[in-house]
Design an enzyme around this catalytic site. Structure first.
Site, PDB file in Angstrom:
ATOM      1  CB  SER A 285       4.607   0.141  -0.328  1.00 55.79           C
ATOM      2  OG  SER A 285       3.308   0.696  -0.332  1.00 55.79           O
ATOM      3  CD  GLU A 286       0.003  -1.338   5.344  1.00 59.28           C
ATOM      4  OE1 GLU A 286       0.557  -1.145   6.434  1.00 59.28           O
ATOM      5  OE2 GLU A 286      -1.225  -1.245   5.188  1.00 59.28           O
TER       6      GLU A 286
END
Lengths: 220, 216
Positions: free
Chosen positions: B50-51
Site C-alpha cells: 500500500s503506497e
C-alpha cells in the site's frame, strides 16, 4: 529544555506568507488540532507542502477551504474539490508532484542534498522546466529540495525529549518532514517521561522535535 | 472461487489474477484492480503493498482503526507478517524495483507502451499521486481497463492524446475483450476473452496489432 507547548503558544508560531509542511495521507497522520490552531490564528498566504489536500473538513483540507493557502505542493488534490475549483479559478497555485518525488524532495531538503535524480516523470509534463541528466545511458530528472519554516507532525506517542512513535499508516510523510523544517511541532496522543520509550523503538529522534503539543491540550 | 463472471470488471480482474504468482509483491490501483485478489487460486498468496506505507494490506475485518487506511483512504487491515514504513521507504520499494507487479486502470494506452491515466485537461486534474512512480519502478505494469471509453471510443491507440503518466512503461493490457502484450514491434494480441471474436476486437481497437499466430 521544555518542549511542551499549549494551544495558545502554538498559535503564536505562525506568520503570514510562511511555508508549512504537514504530515498525513488523506488526513491520516495529519495533526488536526495543529491545523485548527493555524485556522484560528488567521494565518494567510501560506505555501503548503503535503502529500494531498485531503477532504474539505479533515486533514489540511480546511486550510484550502478557508482560503489560507496561496500555493500548494502536493501529489494529489482529487479528494478535496475545493482545491481544484480554486486552481481553475486562478485563486490557488498548485504544483503537482509525483508522490515518490515529493518524498525524495523533502528528504533532500532535510538531509543536505542538492536534489535527487529520479526516472519518475521522464517523458511526461512533470519534466517541463527541469534539468535532465543522463547517467549510464538512462535519463533522470533533477528534482530540487523542499524545506519549510514550520513542519506540523502527528505522532502516536512522544517522550518529553520529543522522541516519537507513529501508529499504523499514520506515519507516512511525518518522519521525513521532521528533518526538513526550521521549527518542528508535533501533536501527540500520549506523552511519557524521558526514558519510558525504549531507544530501539524510537522512529523519529527527539533532537528533531522543537515543540510537543498533547492532543486535547493537556500538558502532562 | 470463480463462479459466473457477470460483468466486464469481473472478467478483467479474473484474467489479471492469472498473471500473479505465489509470493509476488503487488500494488493495486484504486477501483477495478482491487477486485483482483478475489480471483486468486487458494495456493497463490500475494503480498499487497500500500503506497501510503505498508506491506501486508488486507481487507477490513472487525473494528475500524482510523490510523489504518489503504491508498484510497478507505479503512483496511494489515495481515500477520506485514510491516509499516514511511512514505520515503514506500517509494524506495516502488521505484527501486521491489514491487513485482502493479495493476492500474487506464484512460489511454498506446503502441509504444505509453500510459495516460492521471488527467484530462480542463476536466479532471486530481494529480498523479503515486502512479508515475509505480509505472516507472514496478517490474511488470499491467493496465486493467474496459476496452472502450464510456463514449464508445477506443482506449487502445496508436498514440496517446492525453498527458502521459509514463513513457514506454506498459507491459500488458487486460480488457473484457482481449489481452495484449506491448512489444518493440507494438501491440500483440495474445488472447481473446471467452466468446469474443477477432473481428470484434479489430472493430473496437484503434491501434494496429499483431495477432499471436496461436490465435489464427
Amino acid at each position: 529544555m521544555n518542549k511542551m507547548i499549549s494551544m495558545e503558544e502554538v498559535s503564536t508560531l505562525f506568520t503570514d506568507g510562511m511555508t508549512i509542511m504537514a504530515g498525513g495521507f488523506m488526513g491520516v497522520g495529519t495533526p488536526q488540532e495543529l491545523v485548527s490552531a493555524m485556522l484560528e490564528a488567521n494565518v494567510r498566504d501560506i505555501t503548503l507542502i503535503a502529500n494531498d489536500t485531503a477532504f474539505t473538513e479533515t486533514g489540511v483540507g480546511p486550510l484550502i477551504v478557508n482560503r489560507r493557502v496561496k500555493k500548494v505542493i502536493a501529489s494529489h488534490i482529487g479528494t478535496n474539490p475545493e482545491t481544484g475549483r480554486q486552481m481553475i479559478a486562478g485563486e490557488l497555485e498548485v504544483e503537482l508532484v509525483p508522490q515518490g518525488t515529493l518524498a525524495e524532495r523533502v528528504r533532500a531538503g532535510g538531509s543536505g542534498l542538492g536534489g535527487v535524480l529520479t526516472p519518475t516523470g521522464v517523458g511526461t509534463v512533470v519534466e517541463e522546466g527541469k534539468e535532465k541528466i543522463t547517467v549510464d545511458g538512462r535519463e533522470f530528472l533533477l528534482e530540487k529540495p523542499l524545506r519549510a519554516e514550520v513542519a506540523l507532525l502527528k505522532a502516536y506517542k512522544a517522550d518529553k525529549a520529543g522522541n516519537l512513535i507513529y501508529h499504523r499508516s499514520a506515519r507516512n510523510f511525518n518522519p521525513l518532514m521532521a528533518l526538513a523544517a526550521d521549527t518542528v511541532i508535533v501533536q501527540v496522543e500520549q506523552i511519557v517521561e524521558i526514558g519510558d520509550i525504549d531507544p530501539d523503538e524510537v522512529m523519529t529522534p527527539g533532537i528533531l522535535v522543537d515543540k510537543i503539543f498533547v492532543q486535547g491540550g493537556c500538558q502532562s | 472461487m470463480i463462479s459466473t463472471l457477470i460483468n466486464p470488471k469481473q472478467i478483467i480482474a479474473a484474467r489479471v489474477a492469472k498473471e500473479l504468482s505465489d509470493g509476488d509483491v503487488v500494488n493495486l490501483g484504486i477501483g477495478l484492480p482491487t477486485m483482483v485478489p478475489n480471483f486468486l487460486p487458494e495456493d497463490v498468496n500475494v503480498i499487497l503493498q500500500s503506497e501510503n506505507g505498508y506491506i501486508g494490506l488486507g481487507p477490513l475485518e472487525g473494528d475500524i482503526d482510523p490510523d489504518l487506511v489503504n491508498a484510497g483512504g478507505q479503512p483496511s487491515s494489515i495481515l500477520p507478517g506485514g510491516a509499516f514504513f514511511d512514505s520515503l521507504f514506500s517509494f524506495e520499494l516502488i521505484r527501486g524495483g521491489h514491487v513485482d507487479v502493479t495493476v492500474l486502470g487506464g484512460l489511454e494506452v498506446d503502441a509504444k507502451g505509453n500510459l495516460a491515466n492521471w488527467m484530462v485537461p480542463g476536466k479532471m486534474v486530481p494529480g498523479m499521486g503515486g502512479a508515475m512512480d509505480l509505472v516507472t519502478g514496478a517490474k511488470k505494469v499491467i493496465v486493467a481497463m474496459e476496452h472502450m471509453a464510456k463514449n464508445g471510443s477506443s482506449k487502445i491507440l496508436q498514440q496517446c492524446r492525453l498527458p502521459l503518466t509514463g513513457k514506454g512503461v506498459v507491459d500488458m493490457i487486460v480488457t473484457e475483450l482481449a489481452v495484449f502484450r506491448v512489444t518493440e514491434a507494438g501491440f500483440v494480441l495474445e488472447e481473446l476473452q471467452e466468446g469474443v471474436s477477432l473481428e470484434t476486437v479489430r472493430e473496437k481497437t484503434e491501434a494496429a496489432f499483431i495477432v499471436n499466430p496461436a490465435l489464427a
